[in-house]
Design a protein around this motif. Structure first.
Motif, mmCIF file in Angstrom:
data_model
loop_
_atom_site.group_PDB
_atom_site.id
_atom_site.type_symbol
_atom_site.label_atom_id
_atom_site.label_comp_id
_atom_site.label_asym_id
_atom_site.label_seq_id
_atom_site.Cartn_x
_atom_site.Cartn_y
_atom_site.Cartn_z
ATOM 1 N N GLY A 11 18.708 -19.522 19.067
ATOM 2 C CA GLY A 11 17.798 -19.470 17.932
ATOM 3 C C GLY A 11 16.334 -19.690 18.225
ATOM 4 O O GLY A 11 15.507 -19.591 17.313
ATOM 5 N N TRP A 12 15.993 -19.994 19.477
ATOM 6 C CA TRP A 12 14.587 -20.305 19.753
ATOM 7 C C TRP A 12 13.705 -19.066 19.763
ATOM 8 O O TRP A 12 12.497 -19.160 19.561
ATOM 9 N N SER A 13 14.265 -17.891 20.034
ATOM 10 C CA SER A 13 13.455 -16.656 20.120
ATOM 11 C C SER A 13 13.338 -16.026 18.740
ATOM 12 O O SER A 13 13.952 -15.007 18.446
ATOM 13 N N ASN A 14 12.510 -16.613 17.882
ATOM 14 C CA ASN A 14 12.542 -16.267 16.462
ATOM 15 C C ASN A 14 12.221 -14.819 16.144
ATOM 16 O O ASN A 14 12.993 -14.127 15.486
ATOM 17 N N GLU A 15 11.048 -14.372 16.575
ATOM 18 C CA GLU A 15 10.648 -13.016 16.204
ATOM 19 C C GLU A 15 11.529 -11.983 16.883
ATOM 20 O O GLU A 15 11.858 -10.949 16.306
ATOM 21 N N TYR A 16 11.935 -12.268 18.120
ATOM 22 C CA TYR A 16 12.867 -11.388 18.819
ATOM 23 C C TYR A 16 14.164 -11.288 18.025
ATOM 24 O O TYR A 16 14.696 -10.194 17.797
ATOM 25 N N LEU A 17 14.666 -12.441 17.574
ATOM 26 C CA LEU A 17 15.889 -12.456 16.761
ATOM 27 C C LEU A 17 15.721 -11.612 15.507
ATOM 28 O O LEU A 17 16.597 -10.816 15.157
ATOM 29 N N GLU A 18 14.607 -11.812 14.843
ATOM 30 C CA GLU A 18 14.383 -11.108 13.578
ATOM 31 C C GLU A 18 14.435 -9.597 13.766
ATOM 32 O O GLU A 18 15.167 -8.893 13.060
ATOM 33 N N LEU A 19 13.668 -9.104 14.727
ATOM 34 C CA LEU A 19 13.584 -7.658 14.898
ATOM 35 C C LEU A 19 14.890 -7.069 15.419
ATOM 36 O O LEU A 19 15.356 -6.034 14.936
ATOM 37 N N VAL A 20 15.507 -7.734 16.408
ATOM 38 C CA VAL A 20 16.752 -7.206 16.976
ATOM 39 C C VAL A 20 17.876 -7.256 15.943
ATOM 40 O O VAL A 20 18.615 -6.275 15.760
ATOM 41 N N LEU A 21 18.009 -8.387 15.241
ATOM 42 C CA LEU A 21 19.081 -8.510 14.254
ATOM 43 C C LEU A 21 18.888 -7.546 13.091
ATOM 44 O O LEU A 21 19.855 -6.979 12.575
ATOM 45 N N GLU A 22 17.640 -7.367 12.662
ATOM 46 C CA GLU A 22 17.401 -6.431 11.556
ATOM 47 C C GLU A 22 17.738 -5.002 11.992
ATOM 48 O O GLU A 22 18.288 -4.219 11.218
ATOM 49 N N ASN A 40 23.041 -20.804 18.384
ATOM 50 C CA ASN A 40 22.825 -22.209 18.730
ATOM 51 C C ASN A 40 21.393 -22.437 19.172
ATOM 52 O O ASN A 40 20.593 -21.507 19.266
ATOM 53 N N TYR A 41 21.068 -23.698 19.437
ATOM 54 C CA TYR A 41 19.724 -24.072 19.866
ATOM 55 C C TYR A 41 19.774 -24.857 21.172
ATOM 56 O O TYR A 41 19.059 -25.844 21.333
ATOM 57 N N SER A 42 20.630 -24.430 22.099
ATOM 58 C CA SER A 42 20.654 -25.086 23.404
ATOM 59 C C SER A 42 19.352 -24.779 24.124
ATOM 60 O O SER A 42 18.773 -23.704 23.967
ATOM 61 N N SER A 43 18.911 -25.738 24.914
ATOM 62 C CA SER A 43 17.655 -25.564 25.652
ATOM 63 C C SER A 43 17.959 -24.991 27.030
ATOM 64 O O SER A 43 19.106 -24.799 27.402
ATOM 65 N N GLY A 44 16.913 -24.754 27.799
ATOM 66 C CA GLY A 44 17.113 -24.228 29.145
ATOM 67 C C GLY A 44 17.328 -25.315 30.175
ATOM 68 O O GLY A 44 17.497 -25.028 31.360
ATOM 69 N N SER A 45 17.339 -26.588 29.746
ATOM 70 C CA SER A 45 17.477 -27.699 30.684
ATOM 71 C C SER A 45 18.926 -28.143 30.804
ATOM 72 O O SER A 45 19.573 -28.462 29.798
ATOM 73 N N GLU A 46 19.439 -28.196 32.015
ATOM 74 C CA GLU A 46 20.815 -28.634 32.233
ATOM 75 C C GLU A 46 20.974 -30.129 31.966
ATOM 76 O O GLU A 46 22.091 -30.618 31.812
ATOM 77 N N GLN A 47 19.869 -30.867 31.939
ATOM 78 C CA GLN A 47 19.933 -32.314 31.706
ATOM 79 C C GLN A 47 19.939 -32.674 30.223
ATOM 80 O O GLN A 47 20.109 -33.840 29.865
#
Length: 594
Positions: A11-22, A40-47
């Motif tokens: 969910g972090w890539s908001n505008e990308y999500l909007e355009l691709v999903l639409e 989901n909103y998992s981050s890129g950090s393994e920690q």
């Protein structure tokens, strides 16, 4: 029954999500296909321990239950998430398409950002004569980020230049990291670069704001470029020079390929769309009046968004206050349904909040679960249907929804998002035909706040249970289990007074154990305790259910309760005496047998 497609994204890539999903939804509508979006909103950090709870939503559905899968692969941050999804897709042989991320065994469609960035670099080199470059990258070893870096390196090579390792900043696609690390870089170097090339617009905006903080002007002192053609970048000052990728077309074409594959057609394993550079102000060029006007109009839109954020914050604060006072599951359910039925501007008219079974009970009473897992059964706490709260109980987690009508006309979009407190999964929410909040990041704030509020309710419930246990202990005689003297004052006496107020007859029966001192002296206090417990058990068995029995002290007992007349009180007394005699006789037999 309509076909169903599962979509997996971060969910972090908001505008990308909007355009691709639409774009994907537009194509799905043409074939009357339903979409189940798992976000989901998992981050890129393994920690980050929160990744465990966030990743749960990708494990929620059984991929074998779907007709196709659309992976927004480049948004999924954790490698193990992608690999688990890939293994399930291949295991069940489900038609699937990966967007912007190549995965072995799964057809891919993406945009060639290499060409767009390469051409944009040539523009900066040839028109603006930049020589000293700084590159701000995405996550290390990320396919897309590496492709964009390669475009920068190849363009520099045409001018006899090299991108040195010390001139690369890793910022993980993030505005905040780009902002922070740009400040660190500039303050630790004597000379500014001629141009800062960013792997995406989000980081480019972070770089520009960092430079502004340092009183460095863009583009007069430093050129900045981005990639992705975000709306925010075109509303920014200066308007970003960037690379357009046509994300809505990507979503549409990706869904087209998936539907073809679902229908049995052969499709290419790799499909590539082209990108193009878009020249803005951040490289030193001027823009059209239309572009400038669009930026001015965005101010009005931003103001409206700020007002909506304020309203959403009021709603969240109300929820905070409401939840903080709840100490029972039934009370929580009632309040939640009343609250969301009254105001669901944010959540939408069709909204469901599911919490894992027995979440509010003591941990010891729950089945053993791994971190991030849900129970086999979900409990529906809120179920809005067309804005009305409809009662809904428990249902098997594997069903995802307690209801689903596959014959509904028109494409329906169901959004599944996790509720969790770091490593522990709480449950999930489902929104129907309401993707707007995904595009704003306000959904993440809502999820965090509600999850924390539910954890607070859990603590309240456990505290209430503990208080009840402590209160029960304080009014209970430890030896016999009857009420003690405190229990008489707290329970029995108010009971008698209440009977008096209501005009009901009541009785107090006194009893003691004959020759208690002799029993203790001849046989010991253990046998004396046994005698008291035997009498207490007889009293419990023989008294009417609504009576209260008290060990008032030593060998003295009180029994109080409602009765119609003296004759009934005498009958109860005789029954107690008979039960005591019977219990004593049984105890004597047991002692002799031992």
């Amino acid at each position: 029954m309509k076909k169903r497609i599962a979509v997996f994204a971060n969910g972090w890539s908001n505008e990308y999500l909007e355009l691709v999903l639409e774009g994907a939804k537009k194509r799905a509508t043409e074939d009357n296909v339903d979409l189940f979006v798992f976000l989901n909103y998992s981050s890129g950090s393994e920690q980050d321990p929160g990744n465990i709870g966030e990743s749960m939503i990708f494990n929620l559905p059984n991929i074998a239950d779907f007709d196709g899968v659309l992976l927004m692969g480049n948004t999924i941050n954790m490698p193990y998430e992608r690999e688990q999804l890939r293994e399930q897709i291949l295991k069940y042989k489900i038609p699937a398409i990966s967007l912007e991320y190549e995965m072995e065994g799964i057809p891919y469609i993406g945009t060639d950002t290499y060409q767009g960035i390469y051409k944009l670099m040539l523009h900066v080199l040839e028109v603006h004569h930049a020589h000293n470059f700084l590159f701000v990258s995405g996550p290390k070893n990320n396919q897309e980020s590496e492709s964009r870096k390669k475009a920068v390196e190849d363009a520099l090579e045409t001018a006899g230049l090299v991108l040195k390792e010390e001139n690369i900043i890793e910022a993980d696609w993030s505005y905040f990291l780009a902002h922070e690390r740009t400040i660190d870089y500039v303050t630790s170097h004597d000379k500014l670069p001629d141009a800062i090339v960013c792997a995406n617009d989000e980081m480019a905006i972070g770089v520009c704001t960092a430079l502004d903080f340092l009183k460095v002007r863009v583009p007069d002192d430093v050129i900045v470029t981005g990639c992705d053609y975000l709306t925010r970048g075109q509303e920014f000052y200066p308007i970003l020079s960037t690379v357009e990728r046509e994300w809505d077309r990507l979503g549409y074409e990706g869904m087209t390929l998936l539907l073809e594959k679902m229908n049995g057609s052969e499709i290419a394993m790799s499909t590539v769309l082209q990108s193009t550079p878009v020249i803005g102000e951040s490289c030193g060029c001027s823009v059209s009046l239309v572009k400038s006007d669009e930026r001015l109009h965005s101010i009005i839109s931003n103001y409206r968004g700020q007002r909506e954020d304020t309203i959403n914050e009021w709603q969240l604060r109300y929820i905070d206050e409401l939840f903080s006072k709840k100490n029972s599951v039934d009370g929580l359910k009632q309040s939640m349904n009343e609250t969301f039925q009254y105001n669901h501007i944010f959540e939408g008219k069709d909204f469901m909040l599911c919490i894992k079974d027995r979440y509010f009970e003591e941990k010891e009473s729950q089945e053993e679960l791994k971190l991030g897992e849900l129970t086999d059964c979900m409990d529906v706490y809120v179920n809005l249907v067309d804005g009305k709260a409809v009662p809904m109980g428990k249902f098997p987690t594997k069903n995802l929804l307690p209801y689903y009508d596959g014959d509904t006309k028109g494409t329906q979009v169901y959004l599944f998002v996790p509720l969790n407190t770091l490593e522990e999964s709480v449950g999930y929410i489902v929104q129907k035909n309401n993707l707007k909040r995904v595009y704003e990041q306000s959904l993440y704030v809502w999820l965090r706040r509600v999850s924390q509020d539910l954890e607070r309710v859990k603590q309240n419930i456990r505290l209430e249970e503990l208080n009840k246990k402590l209160k029960e202990v304080s009014v209970t005689d430890a030896l016999t289990g009857l009420r003690n003297r405190t229990g008489f004052d707290a329970l029995a006496l108010p009971y008698l007074l209440d009977c008096q107020k209501q005009g009901k007859n009541s009785a107090i029966v006194f009893a003691d154990v004959n020759k208690m001192k002799t029993i203790n002296d001849m046989y010991g206090h253990l046998q004396g305790d046994l005698a008291l417990c035997t009498v207490a058990e007889a009293i419990k068995k023989s008294l009417p259910r609504n009576w209260i029995a008290v060990r008032y002290g030593g060998d003295e007992f009180l029994m109080v309760g409602e009765c119609s007349d003296t004759e009934e009180a005498e009958e109860i007394t005789e029954k107690v005496q008979e039960e005591v005699a019977e219990e004593m006789q049984e105890e004597i037999v047991r002692i002799r047998e031992d």
